[in-house]
Design an enzyme around this catalytic site. Structure first.
Site, short mmCIF file in Angstrom:
data_model
loop_
_atom_site.label_atom_id
_atom_site.label_comp_id
_atom_site.label_asym_id
_atom_site.label_seq_id
_atom_site.Cartn_x
_atom_site.Cartn_y
_atom_site.Cartn_z
N ASP A 101 -4.30 25.30 -8.61
CA ASP A 101 -4.22 26.60 -9.27
C ASP A 101 -3.42 27.62 -8.45
O ASP A 101 -3.31 27.52 -7.23
CB ASP A 101 -5.63 27.17 -9.48
N HIS A 246 -6.21 24.49 -4.74
CA HIS A 246 -5.26 25.59 -4.89
C HIS A 246 -4.02 25.33 -4.06
O HIS A 246 -4.09 24.76 -2.97
CB HIS A 246 -5.90 26.92 -4.45
#
Length: 281
Positions: A101, A246
């Site tokens: 992400d 992430h």
């Protein structure tokens, strides 16, 4: 191992088992965020694309998941409006999906892409529009290497505090950037902070996107240490699992090192690390 002849193309990409909703997760697939730190800082200047060798795709690692038909009660050719996000993918054998992400970030995303290329594995990247706009070369690389790009809004806001018009703008602007740089509009959406509301589900469906959450949260945004991230993935590994990590939004060097450690372990354990593909029949 028999190789297939899957060729990734920028303009011709990928267009349990458990579901929280009554429609069922199988309806969303055709074969296959909890909390995080504060929103990403202003995007850095785009870096040079990392050097990479050509992929030699293998059927074992790169074959997309296949699904089971149209979503119940979905309009023909449309996307159903769900009430909860999809948490898992259909478990075709020992299949897992890795998701990243908040990027792309020229400091960390190329290193993640290099590791995925080394092991001939594809992943999902839920990108923020403001980061994608500054780093379109990285979206182009994701397209070339067969990764799936999803929509993570433009500026990573808390959707539950926004008006419907602002949510639509956050989604549409990001989809526009993805289409220009990646070659296709995203078919998947993930709400920042894992904060979903009715408007997010409805607008996502109107824009042709399915809502995807995750099964295993590495909590890498807390920088708990590379070993801890690796252990969380290893302990959570199971058929149909979707892993959240992430590649932007802070210092993601631990996430980069952790991927280099746990990915070969997953593959050696017999897991098929691949990407979902939506298909309505």
């Amino acid at each position: 191992m028999q190789k297939d002849h899957f060729l990734t193309r920028r303009r011709a990409l990928l267009a349990g088992a458990v579901s929280l909703g009554a429609a069922g997760v199988a309806a969303a697939f055709a074969p296959g965020a909890g909390n995080r730190a504060a929103p990403a800082p202003p995007p850095p200047a785009a870096g040079a694309r990392a050097a990479r060798r050509p992929l030699r795709p293998s059927e074992y690692r790169l074959r997309p998941l296949t699904g089971y038909g149209p979503p119940p009660h979905a309009p023909r050719g449309g996307t159903p409006v769900r009430h909860e996000p999809l948490l898992r993918v259909p478990a075709h054998g020992r299949t897992m999906v890795l998701t990243f992400d908040d990027g792309p970030d020229p400091r960390y995303t190329p290193q993640i892409l290099d590791t995925l290329a080394r092991y001939e594995v594809r992943a999902m990247f839920f990108v923020c529009g403001e980061m994608a706009a500054y780093n379109r070369d990285l979206l182009a690389r994701m397209a070339d290497e067969g990764h799936v790009v999803g929509n993570h809004t433009w500026s990573h806001p808390l959707l539950t505090r926004l008006r419907r018009s602002r949510i639509r703008s956050e989604m549409e602007r990001t989809s526009d950037v993805v289409e220009r740089a990646y070659g296709e509009r995203p078919e998947w959406f993930r709400a920042p902070y894992g904060a979903w509301n009715r408007a997010a589900f409805q607008l996502g469906a109107e824009l042709g996107m399915e809502p995807m959450a995750w099964t295993v949260d590495t909590l890498d945004w807390t920088t708990p240490g590379t070993r801890t991230i690796v252990d969380r993935v290893a302990e959570g590994a199971a058929p149909g699992v979707v892993v959240l990590s992430h590649d932007a939004g802070g210092n993601r060097s631990q996430s980069v090192r952790a991927l280099r450690s746990y990915l070969p372990g997953l593959l050696d354990s017999g897991y098929h690390v691949t990407v979902p593909r939506r298909q309505y029949v």
